[in-house]
Motif scaffolding. Structure first.
Motif, PDB file in Angstrom:
ATOM      1  N   LEU A 224      11.979  12.230  -1.911  1.00  0.00           N
ATOM      2  CA  LEU A 224      13.353  11.772  -1.698  1.00  0.00           C
ATOM      3  C   LEU A 224      13.408  10.267  -1.938  1.00  0.00           C
ATOM      4  N   TYR A 225      14.199   9.848  -2.921  1.00  0.00           N
ATOM      5  CA  TYR A 225      14.382   8.421  -3.214  1.00  0.00           C
ATOM      6  C   TYR A 225      15.733   7.998  -2.668  1.00  0.00           C
ATOM      7  N   ALA A 226      15.713   7.106  -1.672  1.00  0.00           N
ATOM      8  CA  ALA A 226      16.940   6.693  -0.984  1.00  0.00           C
ATOM      9  C   ALA A 226      17.019   5.176  -0.892  1.00  0.00           C
ATOM     10  N   PRO A 227      17.436   4.509  -1.974  1.00  0.00           N
ATOM     11  CA  PRO A 227      17.567   3.045  -1.936  1.00  0.00           C
ATOM     12  C   PRO A 227      18.870   2.626  -1.262  1.00  0.00           C
ATOM     13  N   THR A 228      18.878   1.445  -0.696  1.00  0.00           N
ATOM     14  CA  THR A 228      20.104   0.903  -0.126  1.00  0.00           C
ATOM     15  C   THR A 228      20.884   0.158  -1.213  1.00  0.00           C
ATOM     16  N   TRP A 229      22.054  -0.338  -0.850  1.00  0.00           N
ATOM     17  CA  TRP A 229      22.906  -1.057  -1.803  1.00  0.00           C
ATOM     18  C   TRP A 229      22.522  -2.538  -1.825  1.00  0.00           C
ATOM     19  N   ARG A 230      23.062  -3.263  -2.788  1.00  0.00           N
ATOM     20  CA  ARG A 230      22.814  -4.696  -2.906  1.00  0.00           C
ATOM     21  C   ARG A 230      24.158  -5.428  -2.857  1.00  0.00           C
ATOM     22  N   ASP A 231      24.333  -6.325  -1.905  1.00  0.00           N
ATOM     23  CA  ASP A 231      25.618  -7.038  -1.825  1.00  0.00           C
ATOM     24  C   ASP A 231      25.729  -8.137  -2.870  1.00  0.00           C
ATOM     25  N   THR A 232      24.715  -8.237  -3.740  1.00  0.00           N
ATOM     26  CA  THR A 232      24.776  -9.180  -4.866  1.00  0.00           C
ATOM     27  C   THR A 232      25.030  -8.469  -6.190  1.00  0.00           C
ATOM     28  N   LYS A 233      25.130  -7.148  -6.173  1.00  0.00           N
ATOM     29  CA  LYS A 233      25.260  -6.381  -7.405  1.00  0.00           C
ATOM     30  C   LYS A 233      26.598  -5.647  -7.427  1.00  0.00           C
ATOM     31  N   ARG A 234      27.455  -6.018  -8.373  1.00  0.00           N
ATOM     32  CA  ARG A 234      28.755  -5.360  -8.531  1.00  0.00           C
ATOM     33  C   ARG A 234      28.949  -4.913  -9.973  1.00  0.00           C
ATOM     34  N   THR A 235      29.860  -3.953 -10.149  1.00  0.00           N
ATOM     35  CA  THR A 235      30.231  -3.511 -11.491  1.00  0.00           C
ATOM     36  C   THR A 235      31.288  -4.450 -12.045  1.00  0.00           C
ATOM     37  N   SER A 236      31.718  -4.200 -13.277  1.00  0.00           N
ATOM     38  CA  SER A 236      32.725  -5.049 -13.912  1.00  0.00           C
ATOM     39  C   SER A 236      34.086  -4.950 -13.223  1.00  0.00           C
ATOM     40  N   THR A 237      34.279  -3.895 -12.417  1.00  0.00           N
ATOM     41  CA  THR A 237      35.549  -3.756 -11.692  1.00  0.00           C
ATOM     42  C   THR A 237      35.455  -4.286 -10.272  1.00  0.00           C
ATOM     43  N   GLY A 238      34.308  -4.846  -9.900  1.00  0.00           N
ATOM     44  CA  GLY A 238      34.156  -5.436  -8.576  1.00  0.00           C
ATOM     45  C   GLY A 238      33.583  -4.510  -7.530  1.00  0.00           C
ATOM     46  N   ALA A 239      33.322  -3.233  -7.878  1.00  0.00           N
ATOM     47  CA  ALA A 239      32.756  -2.285  -6.922  1.00  0.00           C
ATOM     48  C   ALA A 239      31.245  -2.518  -6.798  1.00  0.00           C
ATOM     49  N   TRP A 240      30.674  -2.012  -5.706  1.00  0.00           N
ATOM     50  CA  TRP A 240      29.227  -2.146  -5.536  1.00  0.00           C
ATOM     51  C   TRP A 240      28.515  -1.301  -6.584  1.00  0.00           C
ATOM     52  N   ALA A 241      27.528  -1.880  -7.233  1.00  0.00           N
ATOM     53  CA  ALA A 241      26.811  -1.192  -8.309  1.00  0.00           C
ATOM     54  C   ALA A 241      25.759  -0.250  -7.745  1.00  0.00           C
ATOM     55  N   GLY A 242      25.504   0.831  -8.473  1.00  0.00           N
ATOM     56  CA  GLY A 242      24.453   1.755  -8.078  1.00  0.00           C
ATOM     57  C   GLY A 242      23.076   1.115  -8.223  1.00  0.00           C
ATOM     58  N   VAL A 243      22.112   1.640  -7.483  1.00  0.00           N
ATOM     59  CA  VAL A 243      20.749   1.109  -7.484  1.00  0.00           C
ATOM     60  C   VAL A 243      19.777   2.248  -7.765  1.00  0.00           C
ATOM     61  N   ASN A 244      18.946   2.076  -8.780  1.00  0.00           N
ATOM     62  CA  ASN A 244      17.888   3.039  -9.063  1.00  0.00           C
ATOM     63  C   ASN A 244      16.800   2.341  -9.863  1.00  0.00           C
ATOM     64  N   PHE A 245      15.694   2.040  -9.209  1.00  0.00           N
ATOM     65  CA  PHE A 245      14.556   1.405  -9.861  1.00  0.00           C
ATOM     66  C   PHE A 245      13.492   2.424 -10.256  1.00  0.00           C
ATOM     67  N   PHE A 246      13.773   3.690 -10.071  1.00  0.00           N
ATOM     68  CA  PHE A 246      12.723   4.696 -10.207  1.00  0.00           C
ATOM     69  C   PHE A 246      12.428   5.074 -11.638  1.00  0.00           C
ATOM     70  N   GLY A 247      13.389   4.981 -12.529  1.00  0.00           N
ATOM     71  CA  GLY A 247      13.163   5.438 -13.886  1.00  0.00           C
ATOM     72  C   GLY A 247      13.407   6.932 -13.990  1.00  0.00           C
ATOM     73  N   SER A 248      13.025   7.522 -15.083  1.00  0.00           N
ATOM     74  CA  SER A 248      13.298   8.929 -15.333  1.00  0.00           C
ATOM     75  C   SER A 248      12.487   9.833 -14.415  1.00  0.00           C
ATOM     76  N   ALA A 249      13.173  10.851 -13.869  1.00  0.00           N
ATOM     77  CA  ALA A 249      12.492  11.800 -12.989  1.00  0.00           C
ATOM     78  C   ALA A 249      11.445  12.612 -13.734  1.00  0.00           C
ATOM     79  N   SER A 250      11.544  12.665 -15.053  1.00  0.00           N
ATOM     80  CA  SER A 250      10.591  13.445 -15.842  1.00  0.00           C
ATOM     81  C   SER A 250       9.199  12.819 -15.851  1.00  0.00           C
TER      82      SER A 250
END
Length: 396
Positions: A224-250
């Motif tokens: 189970l990969y459960a990362p938290t959010w980053r208050d320094t990372k937003r999308t171009s619309t100002g929403a909080w950006a997703g976080v995934n450092f894991f790479g491909s599950a394959s």
């Protein structure tokens, strides 16, 4: 604030959304104030992340209360009409007329984060705040950088002034949470109700049923990969950006499966692309059941590290931005030296160690035991019962 975040705040869709939300709040405030003039109801309202999930400590408290003869009507808040609530609870839609009426008139309110800004507790109402996790990162007034705005600090203090009780899972949280959140009332150090499932008699059945639902074989190891959010990372619309450092599950070794659990703050931006080939369990209602289904937890700075450790199963920490994150938020203790598992600065090294997860966990047995004693001394499956005993004063 980085350039993309600034541009996001100025983006037309973002501005339109802000205006629309403010208009909705004004309308809700008017309805709420009218409802406050009516008598209180023999009812209890439970809410987790503004209805985004039917889970966490409010759910376990509601289920415990449903077992008892209190005469109260029990309501659980949902964001979408399609969300289901357990038997014994009535569903109410977040933002609806009924919800506004209950926020204004229910004798008991239980939430794991803030109620709306227009809320002001009435005489005769009891508000139980469960909060939503043991903190590694600094919170509220304890943040020493500009990651917390004065507006947020003031809003949090205003919210805390309405609480009758604050739930704490440990002496560690009892010392930290009231100070950080600006709370001066009674703390109930009873354990976290949300973790009751991890110790109850039905844990094995929940695990087997969910793994079957997810398509995970008995012989497979579920990560189970459960990362938290980053208050320094937003999308171009100002929403909080997703976080995934894991790479491909394959990329996982044979016999291993990966499940991705995005944070509630980034759920709107989650997609199959964010999960990157993993089983996407972001929208699964109760993360505690995912802990039971999983064999290994991979996280970063999320409070999941405290809850999952109740199980005793291996934890691995994928933290490529550790220095940046710590500099922005600050930690309450030396995470590097006290973590009950190995820290990794890249996914490739962590993936290579997955077959040795149990061996590595054994090497961290001493730190793991100290961790559980510090953060989980009360997790015996009866935290919800103790909460109901204290607040409602009624035995099962």
């Amino acid at each position: 604030m980085n350039k993309s975040a600034v541009l996001g705040l100025l983006e037309p869709r973002r501005l339109f959304g802000i205006v629309s939300r403010r208009r909705a709040i004004v309308q809700q405030t008017l309805v709420y104030r009218a409802e406050r003039k009516k008598p209180l109801l023999e009812a209890a309202l439970f809410q987790s992340f503004e209805g985004a999930t039917v889970g966490d400590s409010p759910l376990q408290i509601a289920l415990e209360l449903a077992k008892r003869n209190t005469g109260l009507e029990l309501f659980y808040v949902v964001k979408q009409p399609t969300q289901q609530v357990p038997a014994g609870l009535s569903k109410v839609i977040f933002g609806s007329q009924k919800w506004l009426s209950l926020v204004a008139r229910a004798k008991y309110l239980t939430a794991n984060n803030n109620l709306p800004e227009f809320f002001s507790k009435r005489d005769g109402q009891t508000y139980v705040q469960t909060w939503h996790g043991t903190p590694l990162k600094r919170l509220g007034r304890d943040i020493e950088t500009n990651a917390a705005s004065p507006f947020y600090i003031a809003a949090m203090a205003r919210e805390a002034a309405g609480w009758n009780y604050l739930i704490s899972p440990s002496n560690y949280c009892t010392q930290i949470l009231p100070r950080a959140l600006g709370y001066q009332g009674e703390v109930l150090e009873v354990g976290y109700p949300r973790n009751d499932h991890l110790s109850d008699l039905h844990a094995a059945a929940i695990r087997a049923k969910l793994r079957d639902q997810l398509g995970v074989k008995v012989t497979e190891t579920l990560v189970l990969y459960a990362p938290t959010w980053r208050d320094t990372k937003r999308t171009s619309t100002g929403a909080w950006a997703g976080v995934n450092f894991f790479g491909s599950a394959s990329n996982l070794p044979q016999g291993f499966r990966l499940a991705f659990r995005g944070h509630n703050n980034t759920a709107k931006n989650n997609s199959g692309k964010t999960a990157n080939g993993a089983i996407d369990v972001t929208s699964y209602p109760d993360i505690t059941e995912l802990y039971l289904a999983a064999d290994i937890l991979v996280t970063d700075y999320s409070s999941s590290m405290f809850d999952f450790s109740v199980t005793g199963k291996p934890m691995m920490f994928l933290v490529p931005d550790l220095e940046e994150y710590e500099a922005n938020r600050g930690f309450y203790f030396d995470f590097r030296s006290e973590a009950p598992g190995k820290l990794y600065d890249n996914a490739e090294a962590l993936i290579a160690d997955l077959p040795k997860a149990k061996q590595i966990n054994a090497e961290y047995a001493g730190k793991y035991a100290q961790w559980r004693q510090m953060f989980n001394p009360l997790e015996d499956g009866h935290a919800a019962a103790r909460t109901v005993d204290k607040v409602w004063g009624t035995k099962a």
